[in-house]
Structure formats: C-alpha cells, structure tokens
Design a protein around this motif. Sequence first.
Motif, PDB file in Angstrom:
ATOM      1  N   ASN A  94      -0.146   9.734  -9.840  1.00 63.80           N
ATOM      2  CA  ASN A  94      -0.330   8.876  -8.670  1.00 63.80           C
ATOM      3  C   ASN A  94       0.655   7.735  -8.764  1.00 63.80           C
ATOM      4  O   ASN A  94       1.072   7.342  -9.847  1.00 63.80           O
ATOM      5  CB  ASN A  94      -1.776   8.365  -8.586  1.00 63.80           C
ATOM      6  CG  ASN A  94      -2.161   7.450  -9.741  1.00 63.80           C
ATOM      7  OD1 ASN A  94      -2.152   6.230  -9.620  1.00 63.80           O
ATOM      8  ND2 ASN A  94      -2.489   8.040 -10.899  1.00 63.80           N
ATOM      9  N   ASN A 115       0.817  -1.211   0.000  1.00 60.95           N
ATOM     10  CA  ASN A 115       0.000   0.000   0.000  1.00 60.95           C
ATOM     11  C   ASN A 115       0.854   1.266   0.000  1.00 60.95           C
ATOM     12  O   ASN A 115       0.533   2.243  -0.690  1.00 60.95           O
ATOM     13  CB  ASN A 115      -0.932  -0.011   1.211  1.00 60.95           C
ATOM     14  CG  ASN A 115      -1.845   1.200   1.246  1.00 60.95           C
ATOM     15  OD1 ASN A 115      -1.580   2.177   1.935  1.00 60.95           O
ATOM     16  ND2 ASN A 115      -2.929   1.144   0.476  1.00 60.95           N
ATOM     17  N   LYS A 116       1.943   1.261   0.754  1.00 65.92           N
ATOM     18  CA  LYS A 116       2.781   2.460   0.863  1.00 65.92           C
ATOM     19  C   LYS A 116       4.220   2.045   1.128  1.00 65.92           C
ATOM     20  O   LYS A 116       4.495   1.268   2.037  1.00 65.92           O
ATOM     21  CB  LYS A 116       2.283   3.353   2.014  1.00 65.92           C
ATOM     22  CG  LYS A 116       3.074   4.640   2.231  1.00 65.92           C
ATOM     23  CD  LYS A 116       2.717   5.697   1.201  1.00 65.92           C
ATOM     24  CE  LYS A 116       3.277   7.069   1.525  1.00 65.92           C
ATOM     25  NZ  LYS A 116       2.922   8.087   0.522  1.00 65.92           N
ATOM     26  N   ASP A 168       3.190   5.031  -3.698  1.00 64.85           N
ATOM     27  CA  ASP A 168       1.893   4.501  -3.258  1.00 64.85           C
ATOM     28  C   ASP A 168       1.473   3.335  -4.148  1.00 64.85           C
ATOM     29  O   ASP A 168       1.681   3.362  -5.367  1.00 64.85           O
ATOM     30  CB  ASP A 168       0.815   5.592  -3.327  1.00 64.85           C
ATOM     31  CG  ASP A 168       1.095   6.749  -2.381  1.00 64.85           C
ATOM     32  OD1 ASP A 168       1.598   6.491  -1.277  1.00 64.85           O
ATOM     33  OD2 ASP A 168       0.809   7.907  -2.758  1.00 64.85           O
ATOM     34  N   ASN A 169       0.864   2.328  -3.533  1.00 64.97           N
ATOM     35  CA  ASN A 169       0.175   1.260  -4.247  1.00 64.97           C
ATOM     36  C   ASN A 169       1.073   0.548  -5.268  1.00 64.97           C
ATOM     37  O   ASN A 169       0.873   0.626  -6.476  1.00 64.97           O
ATOM     38  CB  ASN A 169      -1.072   1.803  -4.947  1.00 64.97           C
ATOM     39  CG  ASN A 169      -2.009   2.532  -3.996  1.00 64.97           C
ATOM     40  OD1 ASN A 169      -2.296   3.706  -4.143  1.00 64.97           O
ATOM     41  ND2 ASN A 169      -2.477   1.834  -2.973  1.00 64.97           N
TER      42      ASN A 169
END
Length: 433
Positions: free
Chosen positions: A174, A81-82, A104-105
């Motif tokens: 992102n 996730n992080k 992230d992700n």
Amino acid sequence: MKTKLLLSILLATAVTPAIAKSLQSLSDQELSAVSGQALLTLQYLQGTSQTDSTGTTYNQSNIGFYKLGLEAVMELNANINKLALGCGGVNNSVRASSCDIDIDNISLSGLPENANYTSDERAATSAKITNPFLQFAIKNPNSAATREVVGFRVSAEKISGLMTLGTENSATPNGINTFSGYMKTKTASGTAVTSQRTMTYGDTGLEIKGKVKGTILGIPTTLDYTSDNYSLTLSSTSAPFTINSTVVSGTRLKDVVLKGSGTVGQIDFSGPLTADVLGGLLPLQKNVTGNITGLKTDITVNQNLGLIHALYLNNPASLSLQSQKILWPSAAVAANQGWWLAMEDEVELGSLSPTTQVAITNEVLKQTIAGINKDLTDNPRDCGRILGSCVFSGDLAVGNIPMNTTTLDFPLTNLTLQGQNFRSNCFGGMKFC
C-alpha cells in the motif's frame, strides 16, 4: 543586489500598501550603499553539454533554465490522500492503464526525535523546506519565434523531514502504486531469521554421499555410501545481511531489486537416513546429527514498492514535468518524459530486518548438497563395527560441516521490513486524516 532589493520593495509595496506610504524612494547612488537579502531571486542558467551519474552525456546548449526562488526556510506538515499524475498519456507504452506517479496516503512531517514517537508527537512537527523554487526549461530561449517551454519543476535546495507512503507497514502493498523518478537508498543492514524446515530427497532431487570408517573383523575399513532416503530437520537460525546502496530510477516502476550479502548462523540438523553400502549389499540405517556453519549468501530482494513506506529525507528534492528527457541543473540523472519525482541525495530506509521468519527454499537447499557431500567424503565419520552397530543401529554423529567456501544465491521476495514501521501523521491515533 540592487535588482533583488528593488524586487523586495515592490513586493512589499504590493502586499502591504499601508506600510508603503512610509517608504522613501532612493536614487541609484543611495541604493548602491545599501545591502540586504531579497525574499525572491531570479536566475538564468544557460544549458551546456553535461554528463549525468550514469555516464550519459546530454547536449542541452539550446535550453535555458529560468529559476524563481524563495530565499527562506518554510515549515510544512501535510497529508495528501491521493497523488496521481500523468495517467495514461505518452508513457502508456511503458505500462498501460497506469500513471507516471500514483501514490496513496502521503504524509510529510518533521523527523521524529526518537524511535518510539507517537502519532500526536509526529503531527506536532513540520518538515523544513530550505529555499524552495520554481524552474522552467525553455528550448531556443533566444528566439522569440521558436522558443518553447519543454519542462518545469517545483523543487527545493533541501527538504528535511519524514515522508511516509500508505497507511500501514504490512504484508499487503500500500502507498506506492507506480513511481517515476530517481531515488538512491543508503547502504542498510538487517537480520533475517530463517524458519525451521525439513530437507528430503524429494525437496532437492540430490543424493547425500559420503564415507564411513570402522572395522570389519578388527580390520580398519572405509566404505562409501549414498542415500536418496533421508529426512533431516533443519533448525531456525539468524542470518545478518547488508544491502548495498541502490538506485531506483525509471518510469512507472512498481518494484525494485535490492542486492546485498550476508552470513547464515549455525544450522543444526537431525533425522533418519538410510543409505546403500557396498553397492547396496548392506543398508546403513542411522539417525544422523550435526550442524552446518560458515554459509555466506548473495542476497537478491525483489521488493514491491508498495512495501516501502518510510523515507527519512535530508536532501534536495523536486517534482517535474517535461516533454523530453531533461538533465535538470544539479540532478543526478536526466528526468524522463512525463512526470518525475527526484530525491537527489541518499535516502535512509532504516533497519531492513524482516518482521516475519524467512523460508529456506528448495533451490537454496540444493546449493548446499555438494558442500555437504564433499566434507562427508573428504572426512569419513567414525562408525564403529561395520557389521555391527554401524550398519544396524545407533546414531551417526556427523558433527560440524564447515561451508566457508560456499556462497548461496539467496533470493527473497516482498519482505515486510522493521525499518518501515511508522506512526500516522494525525492527532488521536487515526490511520490517515
């Protein structure tokens, strides 16, 4: 080999005591007659003076590299996730209130079998990690009083799989927030489609100049004209391009500059033009039509790393932490102080075609005016009777304006790329799990 075999026997003894009861001790002579493959290997490499791929030489004769390896192929499917490493700390002078690595992700899976794979198909695959190992860099390894651990890294001889970053390939960055490390992209290509637009004097600040030929009272005549009153609609067109192999290397990076070249397809233009003839004594009012061909481009793409999402891996990779700059064995460049993520061989980015149309900027248009003016001046267009239809009515068919000797500086910013589309690594179509 005897040491490797003995280590394997000891490991098996420790992990499976029931099996150990049936093992028989062997003498050195008996061991020497046995061959086999150890599960774990221990290696020591004395540092030397080495030069990296940038031409920089590092004297590491006072560093020893200790390696504990696993001689096996591991399979892994994972979602993180992080990943935030080295936040604040020694690299704050590079970019304050940030991390060496902030992503992230992250998802790691097997390589998809085809371009139309589904999330369920991806989640059912695993990346292959060949011969993973842990390595320590020890300064002054031969001195018990001064030896010091100056770095360690987790690595593998090869990782084959798909690594994705973020949850979607959209215009909003992102995934990668900051990146410290080394990555080299393969040469890639794509096709941009430019959007239709209007070109006016207000856009370029430059006059259109040329010559028209015709007759005055039956006498062949060539006249100059200049115009700061034009409004030409430029058609949409395709622009194939190639981006060169690019090295991404540094600490706390947020974007990357990609360089390449390409060509622009035929651009049709049409629209009204009012020009001065004979020093303004006569107005030339025409609806002009024509096209531009042969434009070449030097492309510069300023790309936010948060728009890079899909990395197709088939190369050695490592994650390391070091208190000083270290050129790890077999690394292309030295790792900077702090956390460092390195992918040693070239990484495939896929198609670089933008998912939306690309705007032709005013700065790009300004570069075309000189070539347009040269062709219109060197090759006067036929206008008929100067004091008749040429000046007062009708169309002026400019025709083709070849720009084969013109190369445009074509800057692009933060493209959403088709080759960065990906499916999630989750069953059931979830974005992340």
